[in-house]
Scaffold this active site. Structure first.
Site: not given
Ligand code: 8OZ
Length: 364
Positions: A180, A227, A320
């Site tokens: 991100y 993170r 999970r």
């Molecule tokens: C799975 C689907 C959408 C977003 C991440 C916030 O991978 C996510 C995410 C995971 O950190």
């Protein structure tokens, strides 16, 4: 005796046990990206005495969206729903921090305000899919951010942290992982900028460090976590020297005195476990970061015990397993069997696969 059920501090947070609920995107918010009563029930079920919950990734702006249905923290109207969640978690003796999110290029004009292109450090597209209200959409070519836009995004992270505080959160976690926006700045496969936010690692880390400082201005450093996913490839990520990149980041975060870093081991690719093996990322960063380290990435009870025993991590986040076992800490403590998860109900939908997973009759 297992360290998993002994107390540990993460900055100002006092954990009674070390089974942390990982941030999990579930995409079930109300119109206006508001948290709702169903979400409150889900978090309440997963709260435990002394437990730490990290909220699902929460966009700090409309531009920060890549997944319709994610709850936001960019608008004061979103505070009330979050307040109901933090009150309920605290009522069960738990703590909860909010994960602050900006997806950067992992988005699509159909999810962006005014149908605009998503933004990124550089105009390089990721492979993969986001989720518009009408369904999955492939990530598109992002627009490279102007230098002058960057301070505004950092300020939005700060405003998100301030709203999280107003909503009763115990702290915030910056989502610096999984490809991100902050990660896009960090890694040199996605950052080709020639200004002071690109080039050498001192420049590529500037965005994440300034975002962290903006969060510290809202909460003290001892209630801020970050993170990271060193050498994770999800979101078409790459770096020519991940050891140096993430080593530098960990050292600088150490200087800021934050509560914790939360490290995704590179053995997870997206949602798939790609390799069993020793946790390597936490081992490398432990020498550089002296605060609390939370390890994540497909751990089971034995793997969690092992990483705590080496001292490379202080707590372990479970994703999970927590989806399908609201009483996961008790099940792990008592060695009770785990309910398997149903991937089909992970993203979006209703109570099914969300709040209807059973508690074990023998768990307290
Ligand atoms: C799975 C689907 C959408 C977003 C991440 C916030 O991978 C996510 C995410 C995971 O950190």
């Amino acid at each position: 005796m297992s360290k998993l059920f002994t107390p540990v501090a993460a900055g100002a947070l006092s954990l009674g046990h070390r089974v942390v609920m990982a941030p999990l995107t579930r995409m079930r918010s109300d119109p206006g990206d508001r948290p709702n009563a169903l979400m409150r029930d889900y978090y309440t079920q997963r709260a435990s005495r002394g437990g730490l919950i990290i909220s699902e990734a929460t966009p700090i702006s409309r531009q920060g969206y890549g997944y319709a249905g994610a709850p936001g923290i960019y608008d004061d109207a979103q505070i009330e729903g979050w307040r109901a969640i933090t009150d309920a978690v605290h009522g069960r003796g738990g703590q909860i921090v909010m994960q602050l999110w900006h997806v950067g290029r992992q988005s699509h004009p159909d999810i962006q305000p005014n149908g605009e292109a998503p933004v990124a450090p550089s105009a390089i597209a990721a492979e993969g899919y986001g989720y518009a209200a009408h369904g999955p959409v492939p990530f598109t070519m992002p627009r490279a951010l102007e230098r002058a836009e960057i301070p505004g995004i950092i300020a939005e992270f700060g405003a998100g942290a301030a709203r999280a505080k107003a909503a009763g959160f115990d702290g915030v976690e910056i989502h610096g992982a999984n490809g991100y926006l902050p990660d896009q700045f960090l890694q040199d496969g996605t950052n080709k900028r020639t200004d002071d936010y690109g080039g050498p690692i001192e420049n590529r880390a500037r965005f994440l460090l300034e975002v962290t400082q903006a969060a510290i201005a809202a909460f003290d450093a001892d209630r801020v976590g970050v993170r990271l996913s060193p050498s994770g490839t999800y979101g078409s990520m790459s770096d020519s020297d991940p050891r140096a990149t993430f080593g530098y980041v960990a050292s600088k975060l150490d200087e800021l005195g934050i509560a914790y870093i939360h490290v995704v081991e590179p053995r997870i690719k997206g949602t798939e476990l790609i390799a069993e093996g020793e946790p390597i990322a936490v081992h490398h960063l432990r020498a550089l970061f002296h605060g609390t380290i939370i390890a994540a990435g497909g751990f089971d009870r034995a793997g969690a015990d092992a990483v705590l025993e080496t001292g490379d991590a202080d707590a372990v986040a479970f994703g999970r397993a927590f989806i399908a076992n609201p009483d996961l800490p008790e099940r792990l403590r008592l060695g009770l069997p785990l309910t398997p998860y149903d991937r089909a109900t992970f993203y979006g939908g209703d109570a099914r696969g969300y709040t209807d997973y059973p508690f074990h009759p023998n768990a307290a």
